[in-house]
Enzyme design. Structure first.
Site, PDB file in Angstrom:
ATOM      1  CE  LYS A 113      17.048   0.759   1.922  1.00 42.94           C
ATOM      2  NZ  LYS A 113      16.497  -0.047   0.825  1.00 42.94           N
ATOM      3  CG  ASP A 163      13.158   9.477  22.609  1.00 41.59           C
ATOM      4  OD1 ASP A 163      14.024   8.673  22.987  1.00 41.59           O
ATOM      5  OD2 ASP A 163      13.352  10.705  22.539  1.00 41.59           O
ATOM      6  CG  HIS A 171      17.549   4.000  -4.549  1.00 43.21           C
ATOM      7  ND1 HIS A 171      17.299   3.949  -3.189  1.00 43.21           N
ATOM      8  CD2 HIS A 171      18.199   2.855  -4.843  1.00 43.21           C
ATOM      9  CE1 HIS A 171      17.773   2.834  -2.678  1.00 43.21           C
ATOM     10  NE2 HIS A 171      18.324   2.145  -3.664  1.00 43.21           N
ATOM     11  CE  LYS A 178      13.899   1.492  -2.777  1.00 42.57           C
ATOM     12  NZ  LYS A 178      14.528   1.342  -4.050  1.00 42.57           N
ATOM     13  CG  ASP A 231      -8.329   7.380  -7.424  1.00 39.13           C
ATOM     14  OD1 ASP A 231      -7.998   7.560  -8.614  1.00 39.13           O
ATOM     15  OD2 ASP A 231      -9.111   6.480  -7.079  1.00 39.13           O
TER      16      ASP A 231
END
Length: 427
Positions: free
Chosen positions: A115, A120, A305, A307, A312
């Protein structure tokens, strides 16, 4: 394309569709030269319709627009939706399309799951959010919790080069692709603006950024490898929130080792999954992880959903890659890895808020009646995970194709300079 770090970037966290969609749509509305968008899913709901409107408007004012969708995730786009885009010069491509057989789709493996949006050559979005209304809270109990980032700075040039190559010559992503296939597809002849790193090279912020992808030729395990390196170097805390958690043996081992040397290791996993088998699979790992001192939380407010991870005070990652066999061994994925204290602290704060407000901690059972079965199950699971990347290479495979869904008009009044590439070459 070699993976390397870029300094001087600005990065902003976009949590859920409420933050992501307005940012992306506003960026497309203000695009001057080029929009490149690739995604796993576009649905023709209110989000997909707004995306459709801003892409149409961009193309009509002369912006070069390229869209790449996945042939499985976006299989239900209507001809009217696509044709109205291509009529004004938008180049819409689908990755590995396939017809339904008896109403079923069988092209489930080796998906284009990235995704990414680049505007530009100056602004990029990378994350896990698709273009569908189920990423908005008003969708109801099944609305997804997810994350993306907006990037400005030198890293955008790297992402721009990648997506420009991917929409014209994605051979590097092909299963079992030989060098001879490049001639069959043809050499990349870019169309339109040639801006890339030059405009994005001005220092915009404090973040060091690394664009990491997974494909089925040159970068088979890059995302998993960077996770393992970061966990191995952790000194204080590892905090991972991942929707589909069933990683390889190496990462599981590093998580246990980190906890064993005193690092606080927290996993935020699905408690209300949109795909129930995801929770079932992850739960088979709980005994092994608990035994090493890993803390496990299940997010129970709605489907998770995301990820993302924070390690640290500085390292973090956001992207499309789950920590499961599909993402780590089969799909085409993209993450951005960041070294930036302010961003890492902000992401950690958001995840800790999620834990405190909407998660339940999975406790180690005081007494387990079927200890022998848990040990047998663990033995089978871990040896499966240890060998899965090798087994995955033998799963049914073919050379996916990239198909231009409809040929843009060569002399469209709105786009007199538009050109089209070949439409359905097998890779």
């Amino acid at each position: 394309m070699k993976t390397r770090w870029f300094s001087g970037n600005r990065v902003d966290l976009l949590e859920n569709g409420e933050a992501f969609f307005p940012a992306v749509f506003d960026a497309i509305r203000h695009a001057r030269r080029e929009v490149i968008l690739e995604t796993f899913i576009v649905f023709e709901d209110k989000v997909g319709q707004e995306l459709h409107e801003v892409l149409l408007a961009a193309a009509r004012r002369g912006v070069q627009v390229d869209v790449l969708v996945d042939g499985f995730g976006s299989a239900d786009l209507s001809p009217a939706y696509v044709q109205s885009l291509t009529a004004v010069g938008v180049r819409v491509r689908t990755f590995d399309p396939a017809v339904r057989v008896l109403g079923f789709r069988f092209n489930v493996l080796r998906r284009m799951h990235r995704k990414i949006v680049v505007i530009d050559g100056e602004r990029a979005f990378v994350g896990g959010i698709n273009y569908s209304a189920d990423h908005l809270a008003d969708f109801g109990p099944q609305a997804k919790q997810d994350y993306s980032v907006e990037l400005v700075g030198p890293i955008v040039g790297e992402i721009h080069r990648f997506v420009r190559t991917a929409i014209h010559d994605p051979v590097g992503d092909v299963i079992n692709a030989g060098h001879g296939l490049r001639a069959a597809w043809g050499r990349w002849h870019p169309h339109g603006p040639q801006q890339s790193a030059e405009r994005a090279a001005v220092n915009a912020g404090s973040a060091d950024a690394l664009f990491v992808r997974r494909d089925n030729l040159h970068h088979r395990n890059d995302i998993e490898r960077y996770y393992c390196i970061a966990v191995r170097r952790a000194r204080k805390q590892v905090l991972i929130a991942n929707a589909y958690f069933f990683p390889g043996y190496r990462l599981l081992r590093e998580l246990r080792r980190a906890a064993g040397r005193g690092v606080e290791v927290k996993l935020v996993l699905q408690g209300e999954p949109d795909v129930p088998i995801a929770r079932t699979a992850a739960s088979t790992l709980y005994d092994y992880l608990h035994g090493g001192g890993v803390k496990i939380y299940e997010y129970c407010e709605r489907p998770l959903h995301g990820k993302v991870a924070v390690i640290d005070d500085e390292w973090s990652t956001v992207g499309s890659s789950n920590l499961d066999p599909l993402s780590l061994s089969l799909n085409l994925e993209a993450n951005v890895v960041l070294r930036d204290k302010p961003f890492a602290q902000h992401l950690r704060t958001r995840l800790e808020h999620l834990i405190e407000r909407s998660c339940k901690q999975i406790e180690v059972p005081a007494h387990k009646g079927w200890v022998w079965w848990a040990q047998v199950r663990g033995f089978v699971v871990f040896h499966f995970l240890r060998r899965f990347p090798v087994w995955a290479s033998h799963l049914p495979a073919h050379a996916p194709k990239l198909e231009l869904l409809a040929q843009p008009h060569a002399h469209s009044p709105a786009r007199p300079h538009a050109h089209a590439t070949g439409s359905s070459h097998a890779r």
